[in-house]
Design a protein around this motif. Structure first.
Motif, PDB file in Angstrom:
ATOM      1  N   ALA A 138     -28.391  32.369  41.541  1.00  0.00           N
ATOM      2  CA  ALA A 138     -28.510  32.808  40.149  1.00  0.00           C
ATOM      3  C   ALA A 138     -28.807  34.290  40.030  1.00  0.00           C
ATOM      4  N   GLU A 176     -37.205  41.950  37.020  1.00  0.00           N
ATOM      5  CA  GLU A 176     -36.700  41.164  38.137  1.00  0.00           C
ATOM      6  C   GLU A 176     -37.660  41.203  39.328  1.00  0.00           C
ATOM      7  N   SER A 177     -37.417  40.288  40.275  1.00  0.00           N
ATOM      8  CA  SER A 177     -38.262  40.194  41.463  1.00  0.00           C
ATOM      9  C   SER A 177     -38.165  41.450  42.335  1.00  0.00           C
ATOM     10  N   ARG A 191     -35.592  46.799  46.123  1.00  0.00           N
ATOM     11  CA  ARG A 191     -35.694  46.949  44.665  1.00  0.00           C
ATOM     12  C   ARG A 191     -37.151  46.751  44.271  1.00  0.00           C
TER      13      ARG A 191
HETATM   14  O1  TXA Z   1     -36.030  38.095  39.356  1.00  0.00           O
HETATM   15  C1  TXA Z   1     -34.906  38.025  39.832  1.00  0.00           C
HETATM   16  O2  TXA Z   1     -34.664  38.385  40.994  1.00  0.00           O
HETATM   17  C2  TXA Z   1     -33.788  37.465  38.948  1.00  0.00           C
HETATM   18  C3  TXA Z   1     -34.105  36.000  38.620  1.00  0.00           C
HETATM   19  C4  TXA Z   1     -33.008  35.306  37.898  1.00  0.00           C
HETATM   20  O3  TXA Z   1     -34.455  35.328  39.816  1.00  0.00           O
HETATM   21  N1  TXA Z   1     -32.514  37.612  39.553  1.00  0.00           N
HETATM   22  C5  TXA Z   1     -31.889  38.798  39.705  1.00  0.00           C
HETATM   23  O4  TXA Z   1     -30.618  38.700  40.233  1.00  0.00           O
HETATM   24  O5  TXA Z   1     -32.392  39.844  39.409  1.00  0.00           O
HETATM   25  P1  TXA Z   1     -29.557  39.881  40.167  1.00  0.00           P
HETATM   26  O6  TXA Z   1     -28.258  39.289  40.512  1.00  0.00           O
HETATM   27  O7  TXA Z   1     -29.618  40.546  38.856  1.00  0.00           O
HETATM   28  O8  TXA Z   1     -29.939  40.796  41.371  1.00  0.00           O
HETATM   29  C6  TXA Z   1     -29.555  40.445  42.676  1.00  0.00           C
HETATM   30  C7  TXA Z   1     -29.694  41.622  43.572  1.00  0.00           C
HETATM   31  C8  TXA Z   1     -28.378  42.243  43.990  1.00  0.00           C
HETATM   32  O9  TXA Z   1     -27.876  43.133  43.030  1.00  0.00           O
HETATM   33  C9  TXA Z   1     -28.768  42.945  45.273  1.00  0.00           C
HETATM   34  O10 TXA Z   1     -29.342  44.200  44.942  1.00  0.00           O
HETATM   35  C10 TXA Z   1     -29.848  42.043  45.850  1.00  0.00           C
HETATM   36  O11 TXA Z   1     -30.254  41.187  44.807  1.00  0.00           O
HETATM   37  N2  TXA Z   1     -29.344  41.195  46.945  1.00  0.00           N
HETATM   38  C11 TXA Z   1     -28.888  39.925  46.897  1.00  0.00           C
HETATM   39  N3  TXA Z   1     -28.516  39.495  48.116  1.00  0.00           N
HETATM   40  C12 TXA Z   1     -28.752  40.505  48.972  1.00  0.00           C
HETATM   41  C13 TXA Z   1     -28.585  40.685  50.378  1.00  0.00           C
HETATM   42  N4  TXA Z   1     -28.102  39.726  51.156  1.00  0.00           N
HETATM   43  N5  TXA Z   1     -28.929  41.879  50.901  1.00  0.00           N
HETATM   44  C14 TXA Z   1     -29.418  42.863  50.118  1.00  0.00           C
HETATM   45  N6  TXA Z   1     -29.614  42.752  48.784  1.00  0.00           N
HETATM   46  C15 TXA Z   1     -29.287  41.599  48.213  1.00  0.00           C
END
Ligand code: TXA
Ligand code: MG
Length: 321
Positions: A138, A176-177, A191
């Motif tokens: 998500a 966000e987290s 982040r």
């Molecule tokens: O609080 C949160 O984290 C929220 C809630 C819904 O849980 N989710 C969130 O997801 O902020 P999103 O898609 O907006 O942000 C996800 C971010 C990606 O843009 C990337 O920067 C990082 O998480 N990310 C995800 N998978 C990664 C990976 N394998 N390696 C490095 N960064 C990753």
């Protein structure tokens, strides 16, 4: 369609997910748009719905730390560190990046060998995760690049009324987290977010902090422009008080002594958690109010102030198109 978080509606939402559909759900940070993480076609619909480029990986949500090994393989050498972080901060606004298991589709991780995981601290999210029995991929439930939703109405305003949204009220944390990458030699914050980096460092010791302008943009979540309202944002240098013309919205950190109709603030008395909780709601409201510009004061570099600075800085970054 906003759904009250009754047993029955949570059951309905779980069935939609298991059938390959999407559901928006509340977490303590922001609302997320979920699909079953192992269902590649459903995950593809998340990307389409958000207008999100496929090189931006998603966060996988778990009902509890016991599910971690279904999606990730914590390296032996950091096993104790992971266990300690999980014990201290889950459920909560800390996402861990760890080597992934092959069962996680490449689409979820944008082809990276790692996966981002967290256990959200919200009863409705946990009820949905338990009911589904599977990890849920998500991202935030908004169109790509726009301000993240912290109420069901924000989700509907951004994505339309046909997405089912479980109502969990306004998000308690509001940003966000915090993302911590554990795949390298040193723990690295990718982040700033809802868990203060100082609190994290109290447990893991010094971490590498996010670089302001990474030379190689690894993932779009780290792209300069993001989290942006439609209204142009100017972020003032540290220490300057907002001022401006009649069309400007002056966004203060603390409530000004004599507030005017074009003034907004993030906290009454300078509390960073309150400021984080208010940030996106204020940006959504100001956007709807139709100001020509938002002139924002720079938040203090402390606690959740780091995350708020980061979001305002990205909101203020020039459009690249
Ligand atoms: O609080 C949160 O984290 C929220 C809630 C819904 O849980 N989710 C969130 O997801 O902020 P999103 O898609 O907006 O942000 C996800 C971010 C990606 O843009 C990337 O920067 C990082 O998480 N990310 C995800 N998978 C990664 C990976 N394998 N390696 C490095 N960064 C990753
Ligand atoms: Mg997002």
């Amino acid at each position: 369609m906003v759904l009250r978080p009754t047993e029955r509606n949570i059951g309905r939402a779980a069935r939609i997910l298991l059938a390959g559909g999407l559901v928006a759900f509340p977490t303590e940070t922001v609302y997320g748009l979920a699909a079953v993480a192992f269902d590649e076609e459903a995950v593809a619909r998340v990307f389409e719905r958000k207008g999100r480029p496929r090189n931006d990986p998603l966060i996988v949500h778990l009902a509890d730390a016991g599910m971690l090994e279904r999606v990730a393989v914590p390296p032996r050498r950091i096993g104790r560190l992971v266990a300690e972080l999980v014990r201290r901060f889950w459920p909560g606004p800390l996402t861990l990046v760890l080597p992934k298991r092959p069962a996680v589709p490449d689409l979820v991780t944008a082809g990276l060998p790692s996966v981002a995981v967290r256990v959200p601290d919200h009863e409705v999210a946990l009820a949905l995760l338990r009911r589904t029995g599977l990890p849920l991929a998500a991202p935030s439930a908004n169109r790509f690049g726009e301000v993240s939703p912290v109420t069901p109405r924000h989700v509907e305003a951004g994505l339309g009324k046909d997405v089912p949204v479980l109502d969990g009220g306004p998000c308690r944390v509001g940003v966000e987290s915090t993302i911590l990458d554990l795949t390298g030699r040193q723990p690295r914050v990718l982040r700033y977010g809802g868990l203060a980096v100082e609190t994290l460092e109290g447990v893991v010791g010094r971490v590498v902090r996010p670089v302001r302008r990474p030379r190689t943009v690894k993932v779009p979540g780290q792209m300069p422009r993001h989290y942006a309202p439609r209204t142009p944002v100017v972020l003032l240098p540290e220490g300057r008080r907002p001022e401006g013309g009649p069309g400007d919205c002056l966004l203060f950190w603390r409530r000004p002594e004599v507030p005017g109709p074009n003034m907004r603030w993030l906290t009454e008395r300078g509390d960073d958690e309150e400021a984080a909780r208010n940030l996106y709601a204020v940006l959504h409201e100001v956007d709807a109010a139709g100001f020509a510009r938002i002139v924002a004061e720079c938040p203090p570099a402390k606690g959740l102030g780091w995350a708020i600075r980061d979001r305002l800085r990205r909101a203020a970054a020039p459009r690249e198109d």
